[in-house]
Design an enzyme around this catalytic site. Structure first.
Site, PDB file in Angstrom:
ATOM      1  N   GLY A 156       0.803  -1.214   0.000  1.00 31.92           N
ATOM      2  CA  GLY A 156       0.000   0.000   0.000  1.00 31.92           C
ATOM      3  C   GLY A 156       0.831   1.258   0.000  1.00 31.92           C
ATOM      4  O   GLY A 156       2.032   1.258  -0.306  1.00 31.92           O
ATOM      5  N   CYS A 157       0.201   2.358   0.402  1.00 30.77           N
ATOM      6  CA  CYS A 157       0.779   3.692   0.230  1.00 30.77           C
ATOM      7  C   CYS A 157       2.033   3.943   1.062  1.00 30.77           C
ATOM      8  O   CYS A 157       2.802   4.852   0.749  1.00 30.77           O
ATOM      9  CB  CYS A 157      -0.273   4.758   0.563  1.00 30.77           C
ATOM     10  SG  CYS A 157      -1.678   4.792  -0.570  1.00 30.77           S
ATOM     11  N   TYR A 158       2.246   3.183   2.111  1.00 29.31           N
ATOM     12  CA  TYR A 158       3.384   3.463   2.999  1.00 29.31           C
ATOM     13  C   TYR A 158       4.670   2.742   2.589  1.00 29.31           C
ATOM     14  O   TYR A 158       5.721   2.919   3.204  1.00 29.31           O
ATOM     15  CB  TYR A 158       3.037   3.080   4.444  1.00 29.31           C
ATOM     16  CG  TYR A 158       2.749   1.617   4.673  1.00 29.31           C
ATOM     17  CD1 TYR A 158       3.772   0.682   4.754  1.00 29.31           C
ATOM     18  CD2 TYR A 158       1.443   1.153   4.837  1.00 29.31           C
ATOM     19  CE1 TYR A 158       3.514  -0.658   4.981  1.00 29.31           C
ATOM     20  CE2 TYR A 158       1.165  -0.181   5.068  1.00 29.31           C
ATOM     21  CZ  TYR A 158       2.203  -1.093   5.134  1.00 29.31           C
ATOM     22  OH  TYR A 158       1.931  -2.418   5.358  1.00 29.31           O
ATOM     23  N   ALA A 159       4.633   1.913   1.533  1.00 31.04           N
ATOM     24  CA  ALA A 159       5.679   0.921   1.305  1.00 31.04           C
ATOM     25  C   ALA A 159       7.050   1.485   0.975  1.00 31.04           C
ATOM     26  O   ALA A 159       8.058   0.808   1.178  1.00 31.04           O
ATOM     27  CB  ALA A 159       5.243  -0.044   0.212  1.00 31.04           C
ATOM     28  N   PHE A 365       0.832   6.541   5.254  1.00 28.61           N
ATOM     29  CA  PHE A 365      -0.234   5.769   5.879  1.00 28.61           C
ATOM     30  C   PHE A 365      -0.742   4.726   4.886  1.00 28.61           C
ATOM     31  O   PHE A 365      -0.823   4.971   3.688  1.00 28.61           O
ATOM     32  CB  PHE A 365      -1.385   6.689   6.278  1.00 28.61           C
ATOM     33  CG  PHE A 365      -0.920   8.011   6.849  1.00 28.61           C
ATOM     34  CD1 PHE A 365      -0.484   8.087   8.159  1.00 28.61           C
ATOM     35  CD2 PHE A 365      -0.882   9.144   6.063  1.00 28.61           C
ATOM     36  CE1 PHE A 365      -0.033   9.290   8.672  1.00 28.61           C
ATOM     37  CE2 PHE A 365      -0.437  10.350   6.570  1.00 28.61           C
ATOM     38  CZ  PHE A 365      -0.004  10.429   7.884  1.00 28.61           C
TER      39      PHE A 365
END
Length: 380
Positions: A156-159, A365
């Protein structure tokens, strides 16, 4: 041991999606109920986005002769291709962006040649194929046949922050390591028309882009701007598992992004920063007394959406200027999932306000709800 992030480079595909035009297309879709039409208009209008980029050339609204796959220009209808068709486009288009971003990062890092790359870390949650992007990067950039490769998928977006943390750990284990980190996300492959509010919000935000950089123990050369990677932290919030999620459906990947996410971040962001700041008494004190904006000059916040940035700014008592890099990234590029925070970091590093020794707090996040953070120092 000082470990630096250098050569941050960003790449976007050529097709530009103007937010107002995309809004009108989504609002006019057959099958939308009146509530969904209102949600489409509101979500697109308050997104904080002016333009986004996509690998889908047929979304340009320019006349095309090809048989439509995603968008029928004659009827104005968004089509519903299957996951296989979407992923086939991902495999083709993502490879080019991985290679372009990786080459740009190497070219932007003085004193580092492709032959010296010892590790490759690729990141994505918007498609899969094997041999994967790590293999394609090694082959197309002419890296050493023995280069070590890792792929962080579907996080997801935090990777990108865990990818940088892994790169730092590799350098700590081997001071000679030179790690190429590349994130590519093609979120627009999974956009669709729907009456579901979460799907509508996702359609108003997500876009395509790539970011890359080089992590090593090598010091920046005179005149070069870079980041020292000081510390990382991760925190899973006690709620939010069902409010931000990403699953594979028959017609692409399905995003859950509920309107509760900004409130969850608002309630837990201070606690998420505690493990990042706890080793520095001054930073810990600043967090406890709402003076973080004074202790940390720059904030690379993942712009998951305008409301998320508003909550972060308010809860941490940040200045409007400190959110400019995140808001500009959102405005000009949209939410490119894991690649986005690299765009924000590049914005900060290119800013006239960035000075040698300035501290940077980066946060992203993602599903879980997970908060990943990093503390960096500018070297300019």
């Amino acid at each position: 041991m000082t470990i630096t992030l250098r050569g941050i480079s960003t790449v976007v595909p050529a097709t530009v999606l103007v937010q107002d035009a995309v809004r009108d297309v989504f609002a006019a879709q057959p099958g939308l109920n009146r509530l969904a039409q209102r949600i489409v208009t509101t979500s697109f209008n308050v997104s904080g986005i002016e333009r986004r980029h996509s690998v889908l050339e047929e979304l340009t609204l320019e006349p095309r002769d090809e048989t439509p796959v995603f968008f029928d220009q004659a009827t104005g209808e968004l089509l519903l291709p299957g996951t296989k068709a979407r992923n086939a486009i991902y495999a083709r288009e993502a490879t080019g962006l991985y290679v372009e971003a990786g080459r740009a990062a190497i070219d932007a890092t003085p004193g580092v040649a492709a032959s010296e790359i010892t590790h490759v870390i690729t990141v994505s949650c918007t498609g899969f194929y094997a041999p994967g992007p790590d293999f394609m990067v090694a082959r197309e950039l002419g890296l050493d046949p023995g280069v070590e490769r890792y792929h962080l998928g579907f996080m997801g977006c935090y990777a990108s922050i865990p990818a940088l943390r892994l790169a730092r750990q590799l350098c700590q284990a081997d001071a000679a390591a030179v790690v190429l980190v590349i994130s590519v996300e093609l979120c627009t492959l999974h956009l669709r028309s729907s009456n579901d509010p979460d799907t509508i919000v996702a359609s108003s935000l997500f876009s395509d882009g790539a970011g890359a950089g080089i992590v090593s123990t090598r010091a920046p050369e005179p005149g070069e701007r870079a980041f020292e990677l000081d510390r990382f932290a991760t925190r899973i919030t006690p709620v939010g598992e069902d409010d931000m999620a990403w699953s594979i459906g028959d017609h692409g990947f399905e995003m859950v992004l509920s309107n509760a996410v900004p409130a969850i971040i608002d309630a837990h962001i201070t606690g998420a920063l505690e493990p990042l700041f706890e080793h520095d008494a001054a930073l810990a004190e600043a967090l406890a007394t709402d003076t973080s904006s004074e202790a940390v000059e720059h904030w690379a916040i993942h712009p998951g959406g305008r409301s998320i940035l508003d909550k972060v700014e308010s809860r941490l008592a940040l200045t409007e200027a400190q959110l400019v890099p995140a808001r500009e990234t959102l405005r000009d590029f949209g939410n490119m999932s894991s690649a986005t925070v690299l765009f924000v970091l590049a914005n900060i590093l290119e800013s006239r306000d960035a000075a040698d020794g300035d501290r940077v707090a980066a946060m992203a996040f993602g599903p879980g709800l997970t908060v990943e953070s990093a503390l960096l120092t500018i070297r300019a």
